[in-house]
Design an enzyme around this catalytic site. Structure first.
Site, short mmCIF file in Angstrom:
data_model
loop_
_atom_site.label_atom_id
_atom_site.label_comp_id
_atom_site.label_asym_id
_atom_site.label_seq_id
_atom_site.Cartn_x
_atom_site.Cartn_y
_atom_site.Cartn_z
N GLU A 80 0.80 -1.22 0.00
CA GLU A 80 0.00 0.00 0.00
C GLU A 80 0.84 1.28 0.00
O GLU A 80 0.31 2.38 -0.17
CB GLU A 80 -0.95 -0.01 1.20
CG GLU A 80 -2.04 -1.06 1.06
CD GLU A 80 -2.92 -1.21 2.29
OE1 GLU A 80 -2.52 -0.74 3.37
OE2 GLU A 80 -4.00 -1.79 2.16
N GLU A 136 7.71 -21.58 8.27
CA GLU A 136 7.95 -20.67 9.39
C GLU A 136 9.01 -21.17 10.34
O GLU A 136 9.58 -20.41 11.12
CB GLU A 136 6.65 -20.42 10.16
CG GLU A 136 6.18 -21.57 11.03
CD GLU A 136 5.08 -21.12 11.98
OE1 GLU A 136 5.22 -21.43 13.18
OE2 GLU A 136 4.11 -20.48 11.55
#
Length: 309
Positions: free
Chosen positions: A92, A123
């Site tokens: 963004e 992860e």
């Protein structure tokens, strides 16, 4: 159960974000509105938890902005929800602040596919984090923000440890006190929101807290870099009709000029808002506005001061 699994289970049981709440054990029997009220009440405390860490957040922002002003990048690294939130924030920044490609980046354990699909085991790999950062050629001008609700995720901790070894500024954002992630980073930010409504579902309060902190980190960093004028997004990239209309409105709010003058200024600056404001307020032409902004490091207020505006 293997020794490794037993150790991990014991570790998780010590984490606030994983704690079980007996008082909610029959939540599934409640009316929908009652469950909604419970969730809403839980969320109401998140902003207060963030407020307690504003000094640490602010210190991190000053460090990030100083490095980015010298050409450095802001890189978020996380797994699962944390990784997705980092990529969301990074994606963004170009339309909102006209950041350069690659200036704000999000990396997630398991790569782009992990944005929509769980990549098993990713992860747990600190080595994968090192590989991902090496692909970006992380250096001393950059900042790496490791994001992990638990504060123990090997990918996030590994990213911060590797980045720090490379001389980059490091920030560790977690939702547990005394986390390995915060300890590994130069700037540790631990927003303790408490146990989740659904045991261990850290996409809830912890996810909300991380989103709030990332909003603060990127937004205020961009303010410090001169990407705004007051509370106006003067670096907005007008890539569609809505944003072109917003650009005109921003110039109007910043200058109070009539529509015809605004259109002329935007035409003179190829639609760029910041130089258009300078054209109007300082009474200069487009090329001069561009030069003044370059000389002021992109800070509109400084450019105006230089012209006596």
């Amino acid at each position: 159960m293997t020794t490794e699994h037993h150790t991990l289970r014991t570790e998780l049981e010590t984490l606030t974000t994983e704690a079980f709440r007996p008082e909610l054990a029959e939540i599934d029997t409640l009316p929908t509105l009652d469950i909604a009220r419970l969730m809403n009440g839980e969320d109401a405390g998140v902003a207060g938890a963030v407020a307690l860490r504003l000094p640490q957040i602010s210190a991190a922002i000053d460090g990030i902005a100083a490095r980015m002003a010298q050409g450095g990048r802001l890189v978020y690294a996380g797994a699962g929800t944390a990784g997705r939130l980092g990529i969301l924030d990074a994606s963004e920044c170009p339309p909102t602040f006209n950041t350069r490609p690659g200036q704000v980046v999000g990396v997630i354990a398991g790569g782009p596919a992990a944005m929509v699909t769980s990549v098993e085991g990713a992860e747990d790999s600190a080595e994968l984090a090192r590989t991902d950062l090496d692909a970006l050629a992380i250096g001393a001008a950059d900042t790496v923000v490791g994001v992990s609700a638990s504060g123990r995720t090997p990918y996030a901790v590994g990213a911060v440890e590797h980045a720090r070894a490379l001389g980059a500024l490091t920030v560790g954002l977690s939702c547990n006190a005394g986390s390995a992630l915060a300890a590994a980073a130069e700037h540790g930010i631990e927003v303790v929101v408490g146990p989740e409504l659904l045991t261990g579902s850290t996409r809830l309060k912890a996810g909300t807290a991380q989103k709030l902190v990332l909003n603060i980190l990127s937004t205020i960093t961009m303010i410090r870099l001169g990407k705004t004028y007051g509370n106006l997004m003067v670096d907005v990239r007008a890539s569609n009709e809505k944003l072109r209309a917003r650009s005109r409105r921003i110039v109007a709010l910043a200058t109070g000029a009539p529509d015809a003058e605004i259109e002329a200024a935007l035409t003179a600056t190829d639609g760029e808002v910041k130089p258009a404001v300078l054209v109007i307020l300082a009474g200069v032409d487009g090329p001069t506005a561009a030069r003044l902004l370059e000389e002021s490091g992109g800070h509109l207020r400084a450019a105006l001061t230089a012209t006596g505006g």
